[in-house]
Design an enzyme around this catalytic site. Sequence first.
Site, PDB file in Angstrom:
ATOM      1  N   LYS A  11       0.812  -1.219   0.000  1.00 46.64           N
ATOM      2  CA  LYS A  11       0.000   0.000   0.000  1.00 46.64           C
ATOM      3  C   LYS A  11       0.853   1.281   0.000  1.00 46.64           C
ATOM      4  CE  LYS A  11      -4.080  -2.114   2.158  1.00 46.64           C
ATOM      5  NZ  LYS A  11      -5.065  -2.000   3.275  1.00 46.64           N
ATOM      6  N   TYR A  51     -12.622  -1.743  -3.758  1.00 45.32           N
ATOM      7  CA  TYR A  51     -13.169  -1.825  -2.403  1.00 45.32           C
ATOM      8  C   TYR A  51     -14.687  -1.689  -2.375  1.00 45.32           C
ATOM      9  CZ  TYR A  51      -8.563  -1.801  -0.111  1.00 45.32           C
ATOM     10  OH  TYR A  51      -7.304  -2.137   0.349  1.00 45.32           O
ATOM     11  N   ASN A 114      -2.137   0.332   6.654  1.00 43.18           N
ATOM     12  CA  ASN A 114      -1.625  -0.907   7.246  1.00 43.18           C
ATOM     13  C   ASN A 114      -0.785  -1.731   6.266  1.00 43.18           C
ATOM     14  OD1 ASN A 114      -3.685  -1.843   5.662  1.00 43.18           O
ATOM     15  ND2 ASN A 114      -4.915  -2.694   7.323  1.00 43.18           N
ATOM     16  N   HIS A 117      -2.429  -5.387   1.494  1.00 48.40           N
ATOM     17  CA  HIS A 117      -3.727  -6.028   1.261  1.00 48.40           C
ATOM     18  C   HIS A 117      -3.462  -7.466   0.849  1.00 48.40           C
ATOM     19  CE1 HIS A 117      -7.724  -6.943  -0.323  1.00 48.40           C
ATOM     20  NE2 HIS A 117      -7.072  -7.568  -1.281  1.00 48.40           N
ATOM     21  N   GLU A 128      -9.850 -10.488  -7.708  1.00 51.37           N
ATOM     22  CA  GLU A 128      -8.895  -9.396  -7.504  1.00 51.37           C
ATOM     23  C   GLU A 128      -7.710  -9.503  -8.467  1.00 51.37           C
ATOM     24  OE1 GLU A 128     -10.070  -8.676  -2.796  1.00 51.37           O
ATOM     25  OE2 GLU A 128      -8.097  -9.483  -3.280  1.00 51.37           O
TER      26      GLU A 128
END
Length: 140
Positions: A11, A51, A114, A117, A128
């Site tokens: 990320k 998302y 965080n 993913h 995905e």
Amino acid sequence: MAIERTFSIIKPDATRRNITGKVLSYLEAAGLRVIAQKRIHMTKEQAEGFYAVHKERPFFSDLVTFMTSGPVVVQVLEGEDAIAKNREVMGATNPANAAAGTIRKDFAESIEANSVHGSDAPETAKQEIAYFFKEEEIVG
Ligand code: UDP
């Protein structure tokens, strides 16, 4: 246990701190192999689509802003039991709850930023992967 493929994102908080290699070393040490990888800057539409399952959640708009705040590294990872293994090495969503030695415990800045993913199930992994990669970009 079967050889599986899973989808991973390093990320924007990790690309910003230039620690994509450190994150990748945790994935590789967990037995996961990168079979496709590219650095992209997601558009708002791409992040919203990715998302979409969270679109009614209070954190959705901030999450889209975060995921488009800088480049990310999208990856296809392969290995035995890859989906569960990846989730294990990632650690809990909230780094405050993440186990020692996990990516999120060691690198995440917050529950939002965080660092990684990872797909949560075979069906989402498939979707995905297809969202970001063409079949010919995946070299197993
Ligand atoms: N997230 C957030 N606030 C929350 C929960 C989640 O900002 O209260 C973000 C966080 O970046 C997380 C992502 O939304 O990784 C997707 O949430 P999910 O519950 O699917 O967690 P994950 O599967 O990534 O652990």
